[in-house]
Write a protein that holds these residues in place. Structure first.
Motif: not given
Length: 348
Positions: A163-172
């Motif tokens: 999908r040519d998309s980026t997700i940024t995640i901050k996980a415990d």
């Protein structure tokens, strides 16, 4: 699997894939069954989660913010209340999942609705097929550490290659539970950014027995809802015998086979849907006896009628009406292929 559970699964796959002891999950020969087992074990260590979450949506330079407080008791009990309303949700709106029912309260209208909550946990939260698809279609990279709501977090970047998309995640760090999330996508020339982050969060704190019960506020009126009647068929001919209208198959490209055939009837409206698969690609076709307004999109000719075409990410769909019936066809196919396939249904 519901969208919320799938999203959580995607986030935890990313965390698991880059944290210590699990890096081998994305190198060599991944073992989705082993990953699923480890993820389920970590989730099973969470008895309750309580928090305050800030959600923002930015579109055309305008930002809409909603703040909610929630209590979650896995696998299926949740209480969420809006404490700072925005454009789409009002302060005081409430949702309660009791385990077998869902209640939604609309504070602005002082009304509530209830739905049966069908939850099947036999396969756990994460199945091997879902995890394998995430790992195959994503590039996961570790961006270091940060702090959210006073807790240490891993920062992970998940690039969806299809999908040519980026997700940024901050996980415990301790629980692998997502505490912040941000993604952007573009559609029809407009870029939308969605994010949420926790103001506060706590794990495994005791909760009151009545947390996941619903008592209507004084004067609140119950809004009646209809439950759709759903029928599965093993062939298109069987669907044709059961429905009051003809179901004509689109002329799908080679390799696409029918996965499911289903009719759903609600308030007198019948919709028959065919889902297709071709390897890791999918497509769908539906016909309904209610002809509603066409969605916005590019004008296309289908048989002797005119429909509309639109795209979202790597999915394109076309819609058209004929003799009081509404048709839709979509999937990971280009517009011309869909139009050719739809011509077999057309409109004479």
């Amino acid at each position: 699997m519901s969208r919320s559970r799938l999203t959580l699964g995607v986030l935890l796959v990313a965390v698991l894939a880059v944290t210590a002891g699990c890096a081998s999950a994305i190198s060599g020969d991944p073992n989705p069954d082993r990953i699923a087992e480890q993820m389920q074990q970590r989730l099973d260590d969470i008895d309750t989660v309580e928090g305050v979450k800030v959600m923002e949506t930015t579109r055309d330079g305008e930002t809409n913010t909603t703040v909610t407080e929630y209590v979650r008791q896995p696998p299926n009990k949740v209480r969420t209340k809006v404490i700072e309303g925005g454009q789409y949700r009002e302060t005081g709106d409430l949702r309660v999942n009791t385990g077998d029912k869902t209640y939604r309260y609309d504070a602005s209208e002082n009304t509530y609705t209830t739905y049966d909550f069908d939850y099947n946990r036999s396969g756990g939260y994460f199945d091997a097929d879902t995890i394998e698809r995430v790992l195959n279609n994503s590039e996961v990279s570790y961006k270091g550490t940060d702090t959210v709501a006073g807790r240490d977090v891993h920062v992970i970047e998940l690039t969806r290659t299809e999908r040519d998309s980026t997700i940024t995640i901050k996980a415990d760090k301790e629980h692998w539970y997502p505490l912040a999330y941000e993604t952007s996508y573009s559609y029809d020339g407009t870029t939308t950014t969605m994010s949420w982050t926790h103001r506060r969060v706590s794990f495994n704190e005791p909760v009151d027995d009545d947390t996941f019960t619903f008592e209507p506020p004084e004067g609140a009126e119950l809004q009646e809802t209809s439950t759709p009647d759903t029928t599965e068929f093993d062939s298109v001919s069987a669907a044709n015998e059961a429905t009051a209208y003809e179901v004509v198959e689109p002329d799908m490209p080679d390799g696409y086979t029918i996965e499911t055939i289903q009719e759903m009837v609600i308030d007198g409206t019948s919709t028959t849907s065919l889902s297709y698969t071709n390897g890791d690609k999918g497509a769908y076709f539906s016909v309904s006896n209610e002809s509603s307004d066409m969605p916005d999109g590019e004008s296309v000719t289908i048989g002797n009628t005119t429909g509309t075409a639109s795209s979202y990410g790597d999915t394109t769909s076309i819609s058209w009406s004929c003799d009081g019936m509404r048709y839709s066809l979509g999937g990971q196919l280009d517009q011309s292929t869909l139009v050719d396939a739809a011509s077999a249904v057309g409109c004479s």
